[in-house]
Design a protein around this motif. Structure first.
Motif, PDB file in Angstrom:
ATOM      1  N   ASN A  78       0.863  -1.186   0.000  1.00 50.93           N
ATOM      2  CA  ASN A  78       0.000   0.000   0.000  1.00 50.93           C
ATOM      3  C   ASN A  78       0.892   1.226   0.000  1.00 50.93           C
ATOM      4  O   ASN A  78       2.106   1.126   0.172  1.00 50.93           O
ATOM      5  CB  ASN A  78      -0.899   0.020   1.243  1.00 50.93           C
ATOM      6  N   ARG A  79       0.264   2.392  -0.127  1.00 47.34           N
ATOM      7  CA  ARG A  79       1.041   3.624  -0.091  1.00 47.34           C
ATOM      8  C   ARG A  79       1.542   3.883   1.331  1.00 47.34           C
ATOM      9  O   ARG A  79       0.853   3.592   2.309  1.00 47.34           O
ATOM     10  CB  ARG A  79       0.216   4.806  -0.581  1.00 47.34           C
ATOM     11  N   VAL A  80       2.741   4.465   1.404  1.00 51.20           N
ATOM     12  CA  VAL A  80       3.393   4.770   2.671  1.00 51.20           C
ATOM     13  C   VAL A  80       3.880   6.214   2.607  1.00 51.20           C
ATOM     14  O   VAL A  80       4.420   6.652   1.589  1.00 51.20           O
ATOM     15  CB  VAL A  80       4.580   3.808   2.921  1.00 51.20           C
ATOM     16  N   PHE A  81       3.666   6.945   3.692  1.00 51.79           N
ATOM     17  CA  PHE A  81       4.069   8.339   3.781  1.00 51.79           C
ATOM     18  C   PHE A  81       5.178   8.490   4.817  1.00 51.79           C
ATOM     19  O   PHE A  81       5.033   8.066   5.956  1.00 51.79           O
ATOM     20  CB  PHE A  81       2.867   9.213   4.180  1.00 51.79           C
ATOM     21  N   PHE A  82       6.293   9.081   4.395  1.00 48.64           N
ATOM     22  CA  PHE A  82       7.410   9.385   5.282  1.00 48.64           C
ATOM     23  C   PHE A  82       7.430  10.890   5.536  1.00 48.64           C
ATOM     24  O   PHE A  82       7.406  11.669   4.580  1.00 48.64           O
ATOM     25  CB  PHE A  82       8.754   8.994   4.653  1.00 48.64           C
ATOM     26  N   GLU A  83       7.465  11.296   6.791  1.00 48.80           N
ATOM     27  CA  GLU A  83       7.676  12.704   7.110  1.00 48.80           C
ATOM     28  C   GLU A  83       9.145  13.029   6.897  1.00 48.80           C
ATOM     29  O   GLU A  83       9.956  12.140   6.641  1.00 48.80           O
ATOM     30  CB  GLU A  83       7.238  12.977   8.550  1.00 48.80           C
ATOM     31  N   SER A  84       9.513  14.291   7.045  1.00 50.91           N
ATOM     32  CA  SER A  84      10.905  14.708   6.831  1.00 50.91           C
ATOM     33  C   SER A  84      11.862  14.048   7.811  1.00 50.91           C
ATOM     34  O   SER A  84      13.027  13.834   7.504  1.00 50.91           O
ATOM     35  CB  SER A  84      11.037  16.222   6.988  1.00 50.91           C
ATOM     36  N   VAL A  85      11.359  13.746   9.027  1.00 48.00           N
ATOM     37  CA  VAL A  85      12.170  13.080  10.045  1.00 48.00           C
ATOM     38  C   VAL A  85      11.387  11.866  10.542  1.00 48.00           C
ATOM     39  O   VAL A  85      10.209  11.983  10.878  1.00 48.00           O
ATOM     40  CB  VAL A  85      12.487  14.008  11.234  1.00 48.00           C
ATOM     41  N   VAL A  86      12.023  10.728  10.536  1.00 46.02           N
ATOM     42  CA  VAL A  86      11.438   9.491  11.065  1.00 46.02           C
ATOM     43  C   VAL A  86      12.265   9.098  12.281  1.00 46.02           C
ATOM     44  O   VAL A  86      13.501   9.081  12.211  1.00 46.02           O
ATOM     45  CB  VAL A  86      11.446   8.358  10.011  1.00 46.02           C
ATOM     46  N   ARG A  87      11.578   8.801  13.385  1.00 46.00           N
ATOM     47  CA  ARG A  87      12.266   8.446  14.626  1.00 46.00           C
ATOM     48  C   ARG A  87      11.772   7.082  15.106  1.00 46.00           C
ATOM     49  O   ARG A  87      10.614   6.742  14.914  1.00 46.00           O
ATOM     50  CB  ARG A  87      11.987   9.493  15.705  1.00 46.00           C
ATOM     51  N   ALA A  88      12.662   6.350  15.759  1.00 45.47           N
ATOM     52  CA  ALA A  88      12.291   5.047  16.323  1.00 45.47           C
ATOM     53  C   ALA A  88      13.409   4.570  17.239  1.00 45.47           C
ATOM     54  O   ALA A  88      14.529   5.061  17.188  1.00 45.47           O
ATOM     55  CB  ALA A  88      12.058   4.019  15.215  1.00 45.47           C
TER      56      ALA A  88
END
Length: 164
Positions: free
Chosen positions: A75-85
Motif C-alpha cells: 500500500n502507499r506509505v508516507f514518510f515525514e521529513s524526520v522518522v524516529r524510532a
C-alpha cells in the motif's frame, strides 16, 4: 620543515579515531540501509532519499529525509521529513513519522518487527491492527516521491470545504 612531526600525527589520528568510536551520535555504518541490515532488518524499510541519520548509544534512531514523501510497498506509505524510532535487533519500536494507507485511511506505523526471518514475513503494528507483509517487498530501498506533501492537502479537500 614539516608543520607536524610523526609523533604529532600519531596523536592526532589516535584522538580522531577515539572520537569516532565513542561519540554517541556517530555511526560507523556507511549508510542507513547498511545499518538496517546489520540489525536484522531489510534495507528497503527506508527510502533512497535519506539524507542522514543519527543513532544514539541507547538505540534511538533519527532519520532525516530531503522532505516528506510517498512511496509504495503493498500500500502507499508516507514518510515525514524526520522518522524516529528505537532500533534494536530485528525491530523498530515507537516509530514516529511513518504512516501507511489502509482502506483510504492514513494510520501511523507504531512498530516494525521481523520475528523470524525464515518465515519471510515482517510485522507492521498500525495501532488498530497488525499487518504481515512479505520481506521481499523491502529488499531494495524504494524511490520516494516528493508529492507526499499532497497527502495532507488532499485530506483537507475532502472535508466540508470541498462540498461547497
Amino acid at each position: 620543515m614539516a608543520i607536524f612531526n610523526t609523533k604529532t600525527r600519531i596523536v592526532f589520528f589516535c584522538t580522531l579515531s577515539l572520537l569516532v568510536l565513542f561519540s554517541p551520535q556517530l555511526s560507523l555504518s556507511s549508510s542507513i540501509h547498511d545499518l538496517l541490515i546489520s540489525k536484522g532488518l531489510p534495507a528497503g524499510l527506508l527510502p533512497r532519499e535519506v539524507r542522514s541519520y543519527t543513532l544514539s548509544e541507547d538505540g534511538y534512531l533519527e532519520v532525516f529525509l530531503d522532505g516528506p514523501c510517498l512511496t509504495k510497498y503493498e500500500n502507499r506509505v508516507f514518510f515525514e521529513s524526520v522518522v524516529r524510532a528505537n532500533l534494536t535487533y530485528r525491530s523498530l519500536s515507537g516509530v514516529v513519522g511513518l504512516s501507511q494507507e489502509e482502506l483510504f485511511l492514513w494510520l501511523p506505523v507504531k512498530d516494525i518487527t521481523v520475528d523470524d526471518p525464515r518465515s519471510g514475513l515482517i510485522l507492521f503494528d498500525i495501532g488498530v491492527a497488525h499487518k504481515q507483509l512479505s520481506l521481499s517487498l523491502f529488499e531494495d530501498p524504494p524511490d520516494c516521491k516528493p508529492q507526499g506533501e499532497l497527502k495532507n492537502h488532499a485530506r483537507k479537500e475532502k472535508g466540508f470545504e470541498a462540498v461547497r
